[in-house]
Design a protein around this motif. Structure first.
Motif: not given
Length: 335
Positions: A153-175
């Motif tokens: 996720l962190l390789e993608l432009p605009g996906m900083g550590q803050g967003k990863v901490s907040q939303y990674a679990k839900e995003l990865l559940a989709i991807t």
């Protein structure tokens, strides 16, 4: 006419045939012009006049937009520097742009729809605007590259550590529910894109950018000319093809850009009593000028505001806020 700029361009079709054209800028007795000439062989040309007028800045806006359209079609200049802009050096951010380009060329609309639905639900739950959760561009990247880990996720432009901490679990559940055909890291994207395909995409982005700049310039010109002709907001809006709310937003933007809107504000508030204007001003002093609703409630109350018309009330609040902010800025400067 004196030609002040001329460049030759060429385009090669799928059969290898090369066609040629010229782009030019000229000046004669204070009148600027710009245009395009397509060569058809021998002495046969097709000419297209893009602009003729007295404003150099307006010419540049039209020229850049039209030229970007041609270059998105595949035309390439013999000499670089055809856009006459102050853009950054070539190659800056090119890796990021190629990630964007690939995601536009090979979309996964099914996954993108899943992500936008998630964003809508998350925005409603957190009472935030959807773009604060994630931009369309970021969701497009996620939908195409399908990261399966936080590191990816962190390789993608605009996906900083803050967003990863907040939303990674839900995003990865989709991807992770979707199969992917491409790996991480994403260094392969640069080689996967043909240079001409990438360049055409880049010029399409330029065309969008220059179209927005041209529209903004045209609107600014229409408003400034309307003010000088003592037209009302309604009359200027008719010339610009905008509703009153859009016109008020444009006036606010122009004021922030340093244009003097006071003459128009005076004209629009001429039927608003001094007592009402003073009450609005006092409310701004007490409540601040960030939110309009508390000011509206204090000055009018819901019932009176509804009787007057909410759109009209908010319009008055926004116009007087322009004045108020000028006074605040002036007081800070003096202080």
């Amino acid at each position: 006419m004196e030609v002040v700029f001329l460049n030759r361009l060429s385009k090669r079709n799928e059969h290898g045939y090369e066609s040629f054209a010229q782009v030019w800028i000229g000046q004669h007795e204070g009148i600027w012009s710009a245009g395009w000439s397509t060569h058809h062989g021998l002495d046969e040309n097709t000419d297209d006049l893009w602009y003729e007028g007295s404003l150099w800045q307006e010419l540049l806006h039209v020229y850049r937009h039209e030229l970007a359209l041609k270059m998105a079609e595949g035309y390439r200049p013999l000499i670089n520097g055809v856009f006459h802009d102050q853009g950054g050096g070539a190659g800056r951010g090119q890796t990021r742009q190629k990630l964007y380009c690939y995601s536009d060329l090979y979309p996964r609309d099914d996954v993108y729809e899943q992500l936008t639905m998630w964003r809508r639900q998350k925005a409603a739950a957190e009472r935030k605007a959807p773009y604060f959760i994630a931009t369309n561009r970021l969701l497009r990247l996620i939908s195409v590259y399908l990261p399966h880990t936080e590191e990816e996720l962190l390789e993608l432009p605009g996906m900083g550590q803050g967003k990863v901490s907040q939303y990674a679990k839900e995003l990865l559940a989709i991807t992770t529910q979707n199969d992917r055909a491409t790996p991480f890291p994403l260094s392969w994207v640069t080689e996967a894109l043909e240079e001409e395909v990438f360049l055409s995409w880049m010029y399409k982005q330029k065309e969008n950018q220059y179209r927005q700049e041209l529209n903004k310039f045209s609107l600014t010109k229409t408003i400034i000319e309307g003010i000088s002709e003592d037209l009302s907001l309604e009359q200027i809006g008719m010339k610009a093809g905008l509703h009153r709310r859009e016109m008020i937003e444009a006036v606010e933007h122009l004021d922030r850009d340093g244009f003097d809107m006071e003459k128009l504000i005076c004209k629009e508030l001429i039927n608003v009593s001094e007592e009402e204007q003073a009450a609005i001003w006092s409310a701004y002093e007490e409540l601040g000028d960030t939110l309009l609703k508390p000011v509206m409630l204090q000055v009018y109350g819901e019932e009176k505001a509804a009787e007057t018309g909410l759109d009209q009330v908010y319009e008055r609040l926004r116009l007087i806020r322009i004045r108020f902010r000028h006074q605040e800025a002036s007081d800070r400067h003096v202080g």
